[in-house]
Design a protein around this motif. Structure first.
Motif, PDB file in Angstrom:
ATOM      1  N   ASN A   1      12.393  -4.143  -2.637  1.00  7.18           N
ATOM      2  CA  ASN A   1      11.738  -3.671  -3.844  1.00  7.18           C
ATOM      3  C   ASN A   1      11.990  -2.172  -3.963  1.00  7.18           C
ATOM      4  N   LEU A   2      11.463  -1.566  -4.994  1.00  9.17           N
ATOM      5  CA  LEU A   2      11.714  -0.143  -5.231  1.00  9.17           C
ATOM      6  C   LEU A   2      11.124   0.784  -4.170  1.00  9.17           C
ATOM      7  N   VAL A   3      10.152   0.321  -3.379  1.00 12.17           N
ATOM      8  CA  VAL A   3       9.597   1.176  -2.330  1.00 12.17           C
ATOM      9  C   VAL A   3      10.020   0.744  -0.929  1.00 12.17           C
ATOM     10  N   TYR A   4      10.828  -0.302  -0.827  1.00  9.59           N
ATOM     11  CA  TYR A   4      11.447  -0.679   0.449  1.00  9.59           C
ATOM     12  C   TYR A   4      12.856  -1.196   0.158  1.00  9.59           C
TER      13      TYR A   4
ATOM     14  N   GLY B   1       2.159  -6.124  -5.110  1.00  9.61           N
ATOM     15  CA  GLY B   1       1.383  -5.647  -6.246  1.00  9.61           C
ATOM     16  C   GLY B   1       1.328  -4.133  -6.361  1.00  9.61           C
ATOM     17  N   PHE B   2       1.805  -3.426  -5.353  1.00  8.54           N
ATOM     18  CA  PHE B   2       1.771  -1.961  -5.349  1.00  8.54           C
ATOM     19  C   PHE B   2       2.509  -1.391  -6.561  1.00  8.54           C
ATOM     20  N   LEU B   3       3.673  -1.961  -6.892  1.00  5.78           N
ATOM     21  CA  LEU B   3       4.459  -1.456  -8.018  1.00  5.78           C
ATOM     22  C   LEU B   3       3.879  -1.835  -9.371  1.00  5.78           C
TER      23      LEU B   3
ATOM     24  N   ARG C   1      -3.375   0.700  -7.949  1.00  3.93           N
ATOM     25  CA  ARG C   1      -3.784   1.017  -6.577  1.00  3.93           C
ATOM     26  C   ARG C   1      -3.750   2.518  -6.396  1.00  3.93           C
ATOM     27  N   ALA C   2      -4.791   3.026  -5.800  1.00  2.00           N
ATOM     28  CA  ALA C   2      -4.845   4.451  -5.527  1.00  2.00           C
ATOM     29  C   ALA C   2      -4.605   4.699  -4.043  1.00  2.00           C
ATOM     30  N   GLN C   3      -5.447   4.139  -3.213  1.00  3.23           N
ATOM     31  CA  GLN C   3      -5.342   4.262  -1.765  1.00  3.23           C
ATOM     32  C   GLN C   3      -5.674   2.905  -1.170  1.00  3.23           C
ATOM     33  N   PRO C   4      -5.378   2.704   0.122  1.00 12.40           N
ATOM     34  CA  PRO C   4      -5.774   1.435   0.730  1.00 12.40           C
ATOM     35  C   PRO C   4      -7.264   1.162   0.520  1.00 12.40           C
ATOM     36  N   LYS C   5      -7.567  -0.100   0.246  1.00 13.40           N
ATOM     37  CA  LYS C   5      -8.939  -0.577   0.019  1.00 13.40           C
ATOM     38  C   LYS C   5      -9.491  -0.170  -1.343  1.00 13.40           C
ATOM     39  N   GLU C   6      -8.671   0.461  -2.187  1.00 14.42           N
ATOM     40  CA  GLU C   6      -9.084   0.820  -3.534  1.00 14.42           C
ATOM     41  C   GLU C   6      -8.139   0.140  -4.518  1.00 14.42           C
ATOM     42  N   GLY C   7      -8.618  -0.116  -5.699  1.00 15.75           N
ATOM     43  CA  GLY C   7      -7.757  -0.668  -6.729  1.00 15.75           C
ATOM     44  C   GLY C   7      -8.520  -1.553  -7.675  1.00 15.75           C
ATOM     45  N   ASN C   8      -7.799  -2.074  -8.668  1.00 14.48           N
ATOM     46  CA  ASN C   8      -8.455  -2.844  -9.715  1.00 14.48           C
ATOM     47  C   ASN C   8      -8.308  -4.349  -9.542  1.00 14.48           C
TER      48      ASN C   8
ATOM     49  N   ARG D   1       0.368  -0.819   5.753  1.00 13.06           N
ATOM     50  CA  ARG D   1       1.365  -0.621   6.805  1.00 13.06           C
ATOM     51  C   ARG D   1       2.777  -0.523   6.229  1.00 13.06           C
ATOM     52  N   LEU D   2       2.959  -0.999   4.996  1.00 13.04           N
ATOM     53  CA  LEU D   2       4.280  -1.024   4.372  1.00 13.04           C
ATOM     54  C   LEU D   2       4.485   0.096   3.359  1.00 13.04           C
ATOM     55  N   TYR D   3       3.434   0.413   2.639  1.00  9.98           N
ATOM     56  CA  TYR D   3       3.536   1.321   1.496  1.00  9.98           C
ATOM     57  C   TYR D   3       2.470   2.417   1.610  1.00  9.98           C
ATOM     58  N   PHE D   4       2.235   3.100   0.519  1.00 11.98           N
ATOM     59  CA  PHE D   4       1.195   4.118   0.403  1.00 11.98           C
ATOM     60  C   PHE D   4       1.623   5.489   0.927  1.00 11.98           C
ATOM     61  N   ARG D   5       2.906   5.712   1.137  1.00 13.11           N
ATOM     62  CA  ARG D   5       3.373   7.064   1.446  1.00 13.11           C
ATOM     63  C   ARG D   5       3.438   7.848   0.139  1.00 13.11           C
ATOM     64  N   ASP D   6       3.459   9.163   0.212  1.00  8.03           N
ATOM     65  CA  ASP D   6       3.530   9.984  -1.002  1.00  8.03           C
ATOM     66  C   ASP D   6       4.737   9.605  -1.857  1.00  8.03           C
TER      67      ASP D   6
END
Length: 179
Positions: free
Chosen positions: A40-43, A70-72, A76-83, A95-100
């Motif tokens: 995907n675009l982030v991996y 679903g990250f893309l 999602r803002a940060q782990p454990k947050e989102g709509n 563990r896979l995403y959420f880097r700057d």
């Protein structure tokens, strides 16, 4: 693979997958017909070796998580947050995403989606589908609208400049072992 490595089939200068293909050819065994990488675009690490190898060898590529769990899709803002419930409860995604750099990729997806009147899902899937090595991505859906939106991505054609804009913020990652 362990048996082949013990038999001396796996050379240190090529990937285990390529070695397995060579062993299959040497022994007259059935060859791989497909592989199922994360892509995907982030991996995008499979672009380095596996996608070109599969394309050259006629092996189908059926990537999992084309929306990065679903990250893309946004929300999602940060782990454990989102709509969504998944965004709030997913233990694996952090563990896979959420880097700057990953958030910068999402920003690029959102910018293009807004400019084209599309959804993030359509943009992210159309990017995966434009890779000639990809046979078909695996899309998880919990609603009929998710399937309809995924199918509509087939009609979205990104320009080379749009694809470059989506790819620009990507930062390489270590190759992940999901075993």
């Amino acid at each position: 693979m362990i048996a082949l490595r013990l038999a001396g089939e796996c050379r240190p200068d090529c990937s285990p997958f390529a070695s397995m293909l060579a062993a299959s050819d040497r022994h007259g065994w059935a060859r791989f017909v497909s592989m199922q990488p994360q892509y995907n675009l982030v991996y995008r690490e499979e672009e380095r070796e596996m996608l070109p190898l599969c394309r050259n060898e006629g092996i189908g590529v059926i990537p999992w998580s084309p929306l990065a769990r679903g990250f893309l899709a946004g929300g999602r803002a940060q782990p454990k947050e989102g709509n969504t419930e998944r965004a709030r409860t997913d233990e694996f995604s952090p563990r896979l995403y959420f880097r700057d750099a990953d958030f910068k990729v999402v920003d690029a997806v959102e910018d293009l989606a807004k400019a084209r009147g599309l959804t993030n899902m359509q943009v992210a899937l159309s990017w995966v589908l434009r890779n000639p090595a990809v046979t078909s991505p695996i899309v998880g859906a919990s609603k009929l609208s998710h399937i309809e939106e995924a199918v509509s991505a087939l009609d979205v054609k990104l320009t080379d400049d749009e694809a470059k804009a989506l790819e620009k913020p990507y930062q390489p990652k270590p190759v992940l072992d999901h075993a």
